[in-house]
Motif scaffolding. Structure first.
Motif: not given
Length: 223
Positions: A47-54, A58-64, A85-89, A100-109
């Protein structure tokens, strides 16, 4: 730039579908799973990249993901987070990460995924030509089949790229010599046949069927 695998992790099927659609124009193969399945999928490797819905935590999943990277996996991480979640990210420090903040466009992703997977090698959609499992990168003069590089010579690549980017039209050997080899080339037109034969041997039987010989005329890429 060549094909990478992107693991899309979310418990929400709509989010997985959105993310998969957003990156489909890139040179990637996507795999989808739930958060609970992520660790096992990472153990499978490649796997080259994990695109994670945090979400909001998101911290616990990011640690994995970070733990998998510490074991030697060459991973990148893109986390989709809620605004709350931004303030504690805190992004993992041992994995190249972005968010990426949820609600961003597909192009930004797509842009963020491309930047993480191919830093400094970004190309536009128009510079990538995909035919089934074959990818031509018109910016780097590279070709990949099933993610593996094809060992084309320069002229083999140039001839193949010309035909693939001009599908549905038959070109005579003389025209191909002029367009690919250049007007200064004085060799025989049969050199085109030699290069076509080598190209066919490198792209395999299935794709070779698209590179048609038009009797007494020349060659056609059946796109």
């Amino acid at each position: 730039m060549h094909m990478k695998r992107v693991l899309i992790v979310s418990d929400d099927a709509h989010t997985r579908a959105w993310a998969s659609h957003a990156v489909e124009s890139l040179d990637v193969q996507t795999i989808e799973c739930s958060a609970g399945e992520m660790q096992k999928r990472l153990l499978d490797g490649d796997v080259g990249l994990v695109l994670l819905d945090g979400g909001r935590s998101p911290d616990a999943l990011g640690q994995i993901v970070e733990h998998a990277a510490s074991g030697g996996a060459d991973l990148r991480l893109l986390v989709v987070v809620e605004t709350e979640a931004l303030s504690a990210l805190r992004l993992p420090i041992r994995v190249t990460s972005d968010f990426l903040v949820r609600g961003a466009s597909s192009d930004e992703l797509a842009v963020r995924v491309r930047s993480l997977l191919w830093p400094g090698e970004e190309v536009t959609k128009q510079e990538l030509v995909r035919v089934d499992d074959l990818t031509l990168n018109l910016a780097t003069y590279q070709a990949y089949l099933h993610g593996d590089p094809i060992d084309f010579t320069y002229l083999e690549y140039a001839l193949f790229a010309f035909l693939v980017t001009h599908p549905g039209r038959t070109y005579s050997r003389e025209v191909l010599l002029r367009r690919v080899w250049g007007s200064d080339y004085y060799g025989g037109s049969r050199t085109v046949d030699v290069h076509v034969r080598r190209i066919r041997s490198k792209i395999g039987a299935e794709l070779s069927r698209r590179l048609e010989t038009v009797r007494n005329v020349g060659y056609l890429w059946n796109g």
